[in-house]
Design a protein around this motif. Structure first.
Motif, short mmCIF file in Angstrom:
data_model
loop_
_atom_site.label_atom_id
_atom_site.label_comp_id
_atom_site.label_asym_id
_atom_site.label_seq_id
_atom_site.Cartn_x
_atom_site.Cartn_y
_atom_site.Cartn_z
N ARG A 75 55.06 43.51 -11.67
CA ARG A 75 56.23 43.40 -12.63
C ARG A 75 55.85 41.88 -13.68
NH1 ARG A 75 60.84 40.12 -12.52
NH2 ARG A 75 62.43 40.94 -14.05
N VAL A 76 55.56 41.16 -12.99
CA VAL A 76 55.21 39.82 -13.76
C VAL A 76 53.95 39.99 -14.85
CG1 VAL A 76 53.87 38.50 -12.02
CG2 VAL A 76 55.38 37.48 -13.80
N THR A 77 52.97 40.74 -14.25
CA THR A 77 51.75 40.90 -14.83
C THR A 77 52.05 41.99 -16.08
OG1 THR A 77 50.16 40.80 -13.02
CG2 THR A 77 49.60 42.02 -14.98
N GLY A 78 52.84 42.85 -16.03
CA GLY A 78 53.37 43.48 -17.08
C GLY A 78 54.05 42.77 -18.24
N ILE A 79 55.05 41.69 -17.59
CA ILE A 79 55.68 41.07 -18.67
C ILE A 79 54.95 39.89 -19.28
CG2 ILE A 79 57.65 39.30 -19.01
CD1 ILE A 79 58.96 40.82 -16.58
N ALA A 80 53.73 39.53 -18.73
CA ALA A 80 52.87 38.85 -19.36
C ALA A 80 52.16 39.45 -20.42
CB ALA A 80 52.01 37.96 -18.25
N ALA A 81 51.48 40.51 -19.91
CA ALA A 81 50.90 41.18 -20.85
C ALA A 81 51.40 41.24 -22.32
CB ALA A 81 50.52 42.78 -20.42
N GLU A 82 52.88 41.59 -22.15
CA GLU A 82 53.84 41.74 -23.38
C GLU A 82 53.63 40.35 -24.31
OE1 GLU A 82 57.67 42.65 -22.44
OE2 GLU A 82 56.99 44.64 -21.78
N GLU A 83 53.12 39.39 -23.74
CA GLU A 83 53.23 38.04 -24.49
C GLU A 83 51.57 37.74 -24.81
OE1 GLU A 83 55.87 36.34 -25.20
OE2 GLU A 83 57.26 37.91 -24.57
N GLY A 84 50.86 38.65 -24.69
CA GLY A 84 49.48 38.48 -24.70
C GLY A 84 48.55 37.90 -23.63
N LEU A 85 49.22 37.88 -22.44
CA LEU A 85 48.41 37.11 -21.47
C LEU A 85 47.94 38.06 -20.39
CD1 LEU A 85 51.27 34.25 -20.56
CD2 LEU A 85 49.29 33.77 -22.08
N SER A 86 46.84 37.71 -19.91
CA SER A 86 46.12 38.72 -18.87
C SER A 86 46.16 38.01 -17.64
CB SER A 86 44.71 38.82 -19.35
OG SER A 86 43.89 39.66 -18.53
N TYR A 87 46.87 38.26 -16.44
CA TYR A 87 47.01 37.72 -15.11
C TYR A 87 46.15 38.65 -14.51
CZ TYR A 87 51.08 34.74 -16.46
OH TYR A 87 52.04 34.16 -16.86
N ASP A 88 45.58 37.88 -13.32
CA ASP A 88 44.80 38.74 -12.41
C ASP A 88 45.11 38.00 -11.06
OD1 ASP A 88 42.90 40.01 -10.80
OD2 ASP A 88 41.01 39.35 -12.23
N PHE A 89 46.08 38.62 -10.37
CA PHE A 89 46.45 37.98 -9.35
C PHE A 89 45.39 38.37 -7.97
CE2 PHE A 89 50.56 37.74 -11.45
CZ PHE A 89 51.00 36.39 -10.94
N SER A 90 44.55 39.27 -8.21
CA SER A 90 43.41 39.28 -7.20
C SER A 90 42.58 38.25 -7.07
CB SER A 90 42.76 40.73 -7.58
OG SER A 90 41.92 40.43 -8.64
N ARG A 91 42.42 37.49 -8.25
CA ARG A 91 41.47 36.40 -8.23
C ARG A 91 42.32 34.71 -7.98
NH1 ARG A 91 37.98 36.44 -13.58
NH2 ARG A 91 36.75 35.12 -12.14
N ALA A 92 43.61 35.01 -8.11
CA ALA A 92 44.22 33.79 -8.01
C ALA A 92 44.43 33.14 -6.61
CB ALA A 92 45.74 33.81 -8.78
N ARG A 93 44.31 32.07 -6.28
CA ARG A 93 44.25 31.33 -5.09
C ARG A 93 45.40 30.09 -5.10
NH1 ARG A 93 40.24 33.74 -2.52
NH2 ARG A 93 40.38 32.51 -0.98
N THR A 94 45.88 29.74 -3.79
CA THR A 94 46.91 28.99 -3.59
C THR A 94 46.01 27.58 -3.86
OG1 THR A 94 45.96 28.49 -1.29
CG2 THR A 94 48.40 29.90 -1.85
N ALA A 95 47.01 26.43 -4.48
CA ALA A 95 46.61 25.15 -4.79
C ALA A 95 47.57 24.13 -4.88
CB ALA A 95 45.98 25.08 -6.34
N ASN A 96 47.20 23.01 -4.27
CA ASN A 96 48.30 22.02 -4.46
C ASN A 96 48.18 21.25 -5.95
OD1 ASN A 96 49.22 18.97 -4.47
ND2 ASN A 96 49.76 19.30 -2.22
N THR A 97 49.11 21.22 -6.90
CA THR A 97 48.86 21.07 -8.04
C THR A 97 49.02 19.57 -8.52
OG1 THR A 97 50.82 21.65 -8.63
CG2 THR A 97 49.10 23.45 -8.90
N LEU A 98 49.18 18.65 -7.55
CA LEU A 98 49.29 17.31 -7.59
C LEU A 98 48.29 16.68 -8.79
CD1 LEU A 98 51.02 14.60 -7.40
CD2 LEU A 98 49.48 14.19 -5.35
N ASP A 99 47.15 16.88 -8.27
CA ASP A 99 45.79 16.22 -9.21
C ASP A 99 45.81 16.76 -10.57
OD1 ASP A 99 45.28 14.55 -7.18
OD2 ASP A 99 43.73 15.64 -6.36
#
Length: 226
Positions: A75-99
């Motif tokens: 669902r979110v990948t489809g909505i992102a695509a409408e904004e010209g964004l390419s999401y690939d959750f198969s590659r995304a990994r967890t991360a602590n974003t503090l740094d």
């Protein structure tokens, strides 16, 4: 000038969508605008070094099945695509974003915060980059026009931790409980990745406020005067 403060996290899919929608609204706006990216961590408890597939992490944290997670991603990948964004959750990994947030404040001090914000989010959602790894972060900083050696040093010495604390304190003062959250001229708040028209309306209203016209101290379905 209209000042826009945006609270978001690098690993927040709706934050990237909201960023694009704001940028589209700005493209059609005839006025001077300054955007500042504020720190917010969706999950500050994520252990440093935890780099599991994000789908696996979501399943474990929220008790979701693999099919439910895949449905959310689709669902979110489809909505992102409408904004010209390419999401690939198969590659995304967890991360602590503090740094990563500390590095964004470093970039702000050197006039490249917007460029780094875009590079970080693209790297996470499209390239599967580890946005908690210092070497990766420094390389992304260089790609955004910053000095890579100076970026590495800022990451190593703990710089800008106080700036993150200030952002979080201000978010609490505004009552921010989720992201993305946009504040226009310290008065008008827009919560979530709202449709383009909502950002256009917020810009028009903020422009009137800058010119000295009264603004409505009332909430609507999509925004609320703070």
């Amino acid at each position: 000038m209209i000042q826009i403060d945006v609270w978001s996290d690098i690993v927040c899919p709706w934050c990237y969508i909201g960023k694009r929608r704001l940028e589209r609204a700005l493209e059609g706006f005839d006025g001077e605008v300054s955007v500042q990216w504020r720190s917010f961590q969706l999950d500050p408890s994520t252990p440093v070094g935890d780099s599991r597939p994000v789908g696996e992490s979501l399943s474990a944290r929220h008790g979701l099945s693999a099919a439910q997670v895949e449905g959310m991603f689709a669902r979110v990948t489809g909505i992102a695509a409408e904004e010209g964004l390419s999401y690939d959750f198969s590659r995304a990994r967890t991360a602590n974003t503090l740094d990563a947030h500390r590095l964004l404040h470093f970039a702000k001090a050197h006039g490249r915060q917007g460029e780094l914000k875009e590079r970080l989010m693209h790297a996470y959602f499209t390239e599967g980059a580890d946005v908690a790894d210092h070497a990766t972060l420094a390389g992304l900083a260089a790609a955004a026009g910053l000095d890579e050696v100076a970026a590495k040093q800022a990451l190593a010495d703990g710089s800008h931790a106080e700036d993150i604390e200030a952002d979080i304190a201000l978010a609490r003062a505004y009552g921010v409980s989720g992201v993305p959250f946009f504040v226009f001229n310290e008065r008008l708040g827009v919560s979530g990745a709202q449709p383009l028209e909502v950002f256009q309306q917020a810009l028009r209203q903020s422009s009137l406020t800058v010119l000295g016209s009264p603004s409505a101290d009332a909430c609507t379905d999509d925004s609320c005067a703070i």
